[in-house]
Design an enzyme around this catalytic site. Sequence first.
Site, PDB file in Angstrom:
ATOM      1  CE  LYS A  29      34.351 -68.813  -4.162  1.00  0.00           C
ATOM      2  NZ  LYS A  29      33.605 -69.834  -3.361  1.00  0.00           N
ATOM      3  N   GLY A  32      29.552 -72.514  -3.954  1.00  0.00           N
ATOM      4  CA  GLY A  32      28.690 -73.047  -2.911  1.00  0.00           C
ATOM      5  C   GLY A  32      27.345 -73.490  -3.423  1.00  0.00           C
ATOM      6  N   GLY A  65      34.718 -76.916  -6.970  1.00  0.00           N
ATOM      7  CA  GLY A  65      35.191 -78.100  -6.250  1.00  0.00           C
ATOM      8  C   GLY A  65      34.330 -79.334  -6.431  1.00  0.00           C
ATOM      9  CG  ASP A 182      36.507 -68.229  -1.002  1.00  0.00           C
ATOM     10  OD1 ASP A 182      35.510 -67.491  -1.042  1.00  0.00           O
ATOM     11  OD2 ASP A 182      36.432 -69.456  -0.851  1.00  0.00           O
ATOM     12  CE  LYS A 241      33.259 -69.923   2.357  1.00  0.00           C
ATOM     13  NZ  LYS A 241      33.654 -69.851   0.930  1.00  0.00           N
TER      14      LYS A 241
END
Length: 282
Positions: A29, A32, A65, A182, A241
């Site tokens: 994944k 970030g 995002g 996630d 998470k």
Amino acid sequence: MVSLEERAKILSEALPYILKYKDKVIVIKYGGNAMVDEHLKSLVMEDVVMLTSLGMKVVLVHGGGPEISATLKKVGKESKFINGLRVTDEETIDVVTMVLAGKLNKYLVKQLNQAGGNAIGLSGLDAGMIEALPLSPELGYVGSITNIHPDVILDALDMGYIPVISTIGSDAAGNVYNINADTAAARIAGALDAEKFISMTDIKGVLQDKNNPDTLMKSINVSEIKQLAKQGIIDGGMIPKVECCVEAIRRGVKQVVIIDGRVPHSILIEVLTDEGIGTMFK
């Protein structure tokens, strides 16, 4: 400067892991800080191509995002969140689809190919991969996954591609839903019977003391999680998470780990060294 002896030691240490993960599925994944920092981004691409060249079947699942928020801002639409989830109306889901399945997905495919890989872009809409229903009326087109159909991913892996998956899904009526990356990655890892699921984050892992990075918990048993939550060790943004990691384990993934995507070559460190990196769940 690394000496020749040290280089040989590093390579010999990696050999058992190369053999262990050869022909096995590893789901990563990706998001970030590692997705917005250009240098880290290039290192992630190199790591994925390296593992693939060593015979591992790597699947990259990505969110986006910040890119979605930036695009909404450009069209004059404010981003609204409830409990960390984006409120997604009809106009917003069109932007989400455009950014995730279009711009961002194809950009990552291009980056992997430039790094020497053979990547192919997929979304949860392709071949009905991700089935979903509305998570809650107040969130609009935010989806809760009801089923994963992994055949298209498996076909891509069998043909030697690196599948790059954007996390949107659909229902039987054809409505499109924004899916938490996630959550989607954990469910995809389970559906693929993955050997390893790696969740890249912006922190070192689960810390006993959030103010002390030296208190990293190298491994956590699933049975300990409720107690750690009561103690406040697992809280805030780490809760969802960790829940996704537990979901992956319950669905049969052999190894699940949260790693710090800010560390250069963190994927290689986790997969190919004795020490590893981050927090492993078992």
